[in-house]
Write a protein that holds these residues in place. Structure first.
Motif, short mmCIF file in Angstrom:
data_model
loop_
_atom_site.label_atom_id
_atom_site.label_comp_id
_atom_site.label_asym_id
_atom_site.label_seq_id
_atom_site.Cartn_x
_atom_site.Cartn_y
_atom_site.Cartn_z
N ASP A 292 0.82 -1.22 0.00
CA ASP A 292 0.00 0.00 0.00
C ASP A 292 0.86 1.27 0.00
N GLY A 293 2.16 1.10 0.22
CA GLY A 293 3.06 2.26 0.24
C GLY A 293 3.39 2.66 1.66
N ILE A 294 4.67 2.97 1.85
CA ILE A 294 5.13 3.37 3.18
C ILE A 294 5.02 4.89 3.27
N LYS A 295 4.40 5.32 4.33
CA LYS A 295 4.10 6.75 4.40
C LYS A 295 5.22 7.56 5.07
N SER A 296 6.00 6.91 5.91
CA SER A 296 7.02 7.70 6.60
C SER A 296 8.41 7.09 6.38
N GLY A 297 9.28 7.15 7.39
CA GLY A 297 10.65 6.64 7.25
C GLY A 297 10.67 5.15 7.00
N GLY A 298 11.82 4.66 6.59
CA GLY A 298 11.97 3.21 6.39
C GLY A 298 11.55 2.74 5.03
N ARG A 299 11.39 3.67 4.05
CA ARG A 299 10.96 3.25 2.71
C ARG A 299 11.96 2.27 2.08
N ASN A 300 13.25 2.62 2.20
CA ASN A 300 14.27 1.79 1.55
C ASN A 300 14.26 0.37 2.10
N ASP A 301 14.32 0.27 3.43
CA ASP A 301 14.34 -1.06 4.04
C ASP A 301 13.09 -1.85 3.65
N ALA A 302 11.94 -1.16 3.66
CA ALA A 302 10.68 -1.85 3.40
C ALA A 302 10.63 -2.38 1.96
N ILE A 303 11.05 -1.58 1.01
CA ILE A 303 10.96 -1.99 -0.39
C ILE A 303 12.12 -2.91 -0.77
N ILE A 304 13.33 -2.53 -0.38
CA ILE A 304 14.51 -3.27 -0.85
C ILE A 304 14.75 -4.53 -0.03
N LEU A 305 14.86 -4.35 1.28
CA LEU A 305 15.26 -5.49 2.12
C LEU A 305 14.10 -6.42 2.44
N PHE A 306 12.91 -5.84 2.53
CA PHE A 306 11.77 -6.66 2.96
C PHE A 306 10.95 -7.18 1.78
N LEU A 307 10.45 -6.25 0.97
CA LEU A 307 9.48 -6.66 -0.06
C LEU A 307 10.13 -7.45 -1.21
N THR A 308 11.31 -7.00 -1.65
CA THR A 308 11.92 -7.65 -2.82
C THR A 308 12.21 -9.13 -2.56
N PRO A 309 12.89 -9.48 -1.47
CA PRO A 309 13.09 -10.92 -1.23
C PRO A 309 11.77 -11.66 -1.03
N PHE A 310 10.84 -11.03 -0.32
CA PHE A 310 9.58 -11.75 -0.08
C PHE A 310 8.90 -12.08 -1.41
N LEU A 311 8.69 -11.06 -2.24
CA LEU A 311 7.94 -11.30 -3.48
C LEU A 311 8.67 -12.26 -4.41
N SER A 312 10.00 -12.11 -4.49
CA SER A 312 10.70 -12.98 -5.43
C SER A 312 10.63 -14.44 -4.97
N TYR A 313 10.78 -14.67 -3.67
CA TYR A 313 10.69 -16.06 -3.19
C TYR A 313 9.25 -16.56 -3.20
N ALA A 314 8.31 -15.71 -2.83
CA ALA A 314 6.90 -16.15 -2.80
C ALA A 314 6.47 -16.59 -4.20
N ARG A 315 6.95 -15.88 -5.19
CA ARG A 315 6.54 -16.20 -6.56
C ARG A 315 7.31 -17.38 -7.15
N LEU A 316 8.64 -17.43 -6.83
CA LEU A 316 9.50 -18.39 -7.54
C LEU A 316 9.91 -19.62 -6.71
N TYR A 317 10.09 -19.42 -5.43
CA TYR A 317 10.66 -20.52 -4.64
C TYR A 317 10.10 -20.45 -3.21
N PRO A 318 8.79 -20.68 -3.08
CA PRO A 318 8.16 -20.46 -1.77
C PRO A 318 8.64 -21.40 -0.67
N ASP A 319 9.08 -22.62 -1.02
CA ASP A 319 9.49 -23.51 0.08
C ASP A 319 11.00 -23.55 0.26
N VAL A 320 11.63 -22.39 0.06
CA VAL A 320 13.08 -22.30 0.23
C VAL A 320 13.54 -22.78 1.61
N PHE A 321 12.80 -22.44 2.65
CA PHE A 321 13.26 -22.79 3.99
C PHE A 321 13.11 -24.28 4.27
#
Lengths: 440, 328
Positions: A292-321
């Motif tokens: 939905d979009g980050i409204k305050s601080g932490g945009r970089n961490d949220a998009i780069i560190l959090f969302l990118t790995p989540f979406l890429s694994y959720a779509r391509l390799y969900p049972d990595v763990f």
């Protein structure tokens, strides 16, 4: 008196048993003493010869099988493994423990599914064995083993490894001026004057007592098991050829660990989870919030560190763990179609919804998104750059709480999982299950 | 110039130069930096756009002195990590354990100001004191230094037993000392379950949580918005603050109601995550503002605080040039 090696294979008694083993080839020989002990163990089911280990390799396999079946098989038959609770089995059990650990070390190494299963099985077996002992034996073993593992004033930092691997959590410990409070006398000395109108003994029993000691002991032995596997692995890297007996045992270990995938399953969670298009309904609350979009601080961490790995694994390799095998994005998406048409658009849209839009003031962050998917620090995703950086695995919930505390608004499912990706898999399975139920 | 306009305004390049040439002294850099200067990485922000001049090393304090005098940077930083090769951030040896309490990020701020002010800076000071009590009383840590950062405080811990801890353990320490989760309230023994609320346990984590929760509740104000706490619950908590001042938790819980009480403390536990910036604590290679340097954004000195009980940033951390702005 029960041997400490029954609970702690790393004790001096345990090591002595290993020293006395002699020729390693004897582990395949039919062992009359072992068979005799097994069939005379209390409550042991002897109707099926398959249930009875005939040699030390059999015992090692049974030891792991006990854990896997107990964990996964709803019809687990305790009587087929009663001998594992018989303290007299110690001299065979310790050898079986070391055989398993070494086989796992040389074939699979530390941080493998097999290594985790070994440590967990040791923890569970200790727990069950302690539970079967008389109170007197249990207390005696607990104080003897803990006394040898934790000497003198014990600082909480002594448990650094256990805290680091989250086998133990700081809030579970009682500390005073850096010391871990485990004994009742220490407890009384540290806190009695604070306990107005309260029974110090009762408070000690409730908050510490034997259950915290057993927890620490259990987790310490599990940690020692992992450390042992790591040590043997490092040594094995210097040797040219591992012992074929261990390699053969390792193959049988794999068969045991794969059995639940073949036999039981749990609404699909034990089945291999294939790459499939997103089902945004199954996303956890934290991911929905970032989308939905980050409204305050932490945009970089949220998009780069959090969302990118989540979406890429959720779509391509969900049972990595669960599979614990390292893959590259192109192993699953060779033409990078899913990356370009499904994953990146979602990430970019979320970045655009931030306030201010992330790429407006930080366009260079697009490079970091590519880097987190393993394509190096380049402005375009190209196969020739794959592997220059690591494909980041999704942050666990604990990390999210620390890095991006405002994202963590847990719902009921969150209580049962430790990683947003596990949430996604669970919800996907639930959705699939309820659709199937309706169809039925 | 009006009193409030003089303070907390950005420093001009000329003011920065005056600060480093006339007021700053290399001896103001604490020993914990000067004694380990060759093992630390330094970073600088020259234009006010973030510390992009990194991987700097200094072989002596004199070289650092000359650099700061000559360049008068917008901001100066040094690593919390000690390296064998600081120029490449390679050969990590250990890192200080750091807690960053920023006044503007305190989750429940009485003042409601847009930036920082005396009230929230004082709150930050109180929070640091309580964190120190827990680190000392529970965790036995003794070698602690408090730094006024310009907009809050850095608590830097040098006890050897924590300097080699990894990020995961540091994360757990943060969560423990800030009271980031509601303690369990059911304890089992011999097959029986006993209910013990956190406020009835005067030691361990439940005590820490009780202290942090009390602090939060006593600072609640009408204008504060908290997730999952509606206006009525907020109003009732504020109305019964005096009961908590006397530590009558049972009565307070009774007035709020057991279910609403659980909701209240759960929300506070989640808010407590904002008491410190956990990212700073878990980052083993972080660079932190260099004590004695100028925080140019607010024209305040970043400085070591020897006696936090008596420290007043508006008395002790304001550079001379700020007072002289009046005569312009």
């Amino acid at each position: 008196m029960v041997s400490v090696a029954f609970i702690n294979p790393f004790s001096e008694e345990g090591r002595q048993i290993v020293r006395e083993l002699g020729d390693l080839n004897s582990v395949y020989e039919e062992n009359g003493d072992l068979i005799d002990l097994v069939i005379h163990s209390r409550s042991q089911d002897i109707s099926d010869d398959e249930s009875i280990p005939h040699n030390l390799i059999d015992l090692a396999i049974k030891r792991l099988e006990w854990y896997i079946k107990k964990k996964n098989n709803p019809d687990f038959d305790y009587k087929k493994y009663s001998y594992l609770y018989n303290p007299k089995i110690t001299r065979f059990d310790v050898i079986a423990f070391y055989l398993l650990s070494q086989a796992i070390s040389v074939k699979f190494g530390p941080n493998s599914r097999e290594s985790r299963a070994m440590a967990e099985s040791q923890g569970k077996l200790m727990e069950s064995r302690l539970g079967e002992l008389s109170l007197r034996d249990r207390k005696h073993l607990l104080s003897t083993i803990l006394g040898s593992l934790l000497i003198g004033d014990v600082k909480w930092t002594t448990l650094g490894d256990l805290l680091s691997s989250r086998k133990i959590r700081l809030p579970d410990l009682v500390m005073s001026h850096g010391n871990l409070i485990l004994d009742e006398e220490e407890f009384a000395e540290s806190f009695q004057d604070k306990l107005e109108n309260r029974d110090s003994h009762k408070m000690y029993e409730l908050l510490i007592g034997d259950h915290i000691k057993e927890l620490i002991l259990n987790k310490m032995i599990m940690q020692k098991t992992e450390n042992y596997i790591t040590d043997v692995y490092k040594k094995s890297q210097r040797k040219v050829e591992p012992n074929p007996i261990l390699l053969d045992l390792a193959d049988r270990i794999s068969e045991v660990l794969n059995e639940p995938i073949i036999s039981y399953g749990y609404r699909g969670t034990e089945k291999k989870m294939e790459a499939s298009p997103f089902d945004t309904e199954a996303f956890p609350p934290c991911v929905k919030m970032v989308l939905d979009g980050i409204k305050s601080g932490g945009r970089n961490d949220a998009i780069i560190l959090f969302l990118t790995p989540f979406l890429s694994y959720a779509r391509l390799y969900p049972d990595v763990f669960r599979r614990n095998i390292t893959l590259k994005v192109s192993d699953v998406d060779p033409q990078l179609e899913a990356v370009e048409k499904e994953i990146l658009p979602l990430i970019y849209e979320a970045a655009e919804r931030c306030t201010p839009p992330l790429f407006e003031d930080q366009p260079q962050e697009k490079v970091n998104i590519n880097a987190k998917m393993g394509f190096g620090m380049h402005s375009e995703i190209e196969l020739k750059h794959e592997g220059e950086t690591t494909w980041y695995t999704p942050m666990g919930c604990e990390k999210v709480k620390l890095h991006l505390p405002s994202l963590c608004k847990p719902d009921e499912i969150c209580k049962k999982i430790g990683n947003p990706l596990s949430y996604y898999i669970r919800r996907l399975n639930d959705i699939k299950y309820s659709k199937n139920s309706k169809t039925d | 110039m009006e009193e409030k306009e003089r303070f907390l305004q950005p420093a001009s390049p000329e003011e920065r130069r005056r600060y480093y040439r006339e007021e700053w002294n290399v001896k103001d850099i604490p020993d914990f930096i000067s004694n380990s200067i060759i093992q630390r990485e330094f970073g600088f922000d020259h234009m006010g756009r973030g510390p992009n001049d990194r991987y700097r090393v200094f072989r002596s304090m004199d070289l650092l002195r000359k650099f700061l005098r000559y360049r008068a940077p917008f901001a100066a930083y040094s690593s919390v990590a000690f390296y064998k090769k600081p120029r490449r951030r390679d050969g990590w040896i250990k890192s200080e354990l750091v807690f960053d309490v920023d006044a503007k990020d305190i989750p429940i701020r009485e003042c409601g100001c847009a930036g920082v002010c005396e009230i929230c800076l004082n709150q930050a000071r109180e929070i640091v004191c309580s964190l120190m009590d827990t680190l000392k009383g529970d965790m036995g840590l003794k070698d602690m230094h408090v730094i006024y950062s310009g907009r809050g405080y850095h608590l830097r811990v040098f006890d050897e037993e924590v300097m080699e801890l990894d990020s995961d353990v540091r994360g757990q320490i943060v969560q423990y000392i800030i009271g980031a989760e509601v303690p369990k309230n059911e304890y089992a023994q011999d097959g029986m379950t006993y209910k013990l609320e956190h406020f009835t346990i005067p030691f361990g984590y439940p005590k820490v949580f009780t202290q942090r929760t009390k602090y939060a509740i006593l600072h609640l104000k009408d204008h504060i918005q908290i997730d999952d706490i509606n206006k009525k619950l907020l109003k009732d908590a504020i109305k019964n603050q005096d009961i908590l001042r006397e530590d009558k938790w049972g009565i307070f819980k009774g007035k709020i109601g057991p279910q609403r009480y659980q909701r209240l403390i759960k929300s506070i536990a989640s808010l407590n995550m904002g008491l410190v910036d956990a990212k700073v604590s878990i980052d083993l290679k972080r660079i932190l503002r260099l004590p004695s340097s100028l925080h140019s954004m607010v024209s305040m000195k970043c400085m070591e605080v020897k006696d936090i009980g008596k420290f007043d940033p508006f008395q002790d951390a304001v550079p001379k040039f700020v007072f002289e702005r009046k005569s312009k």
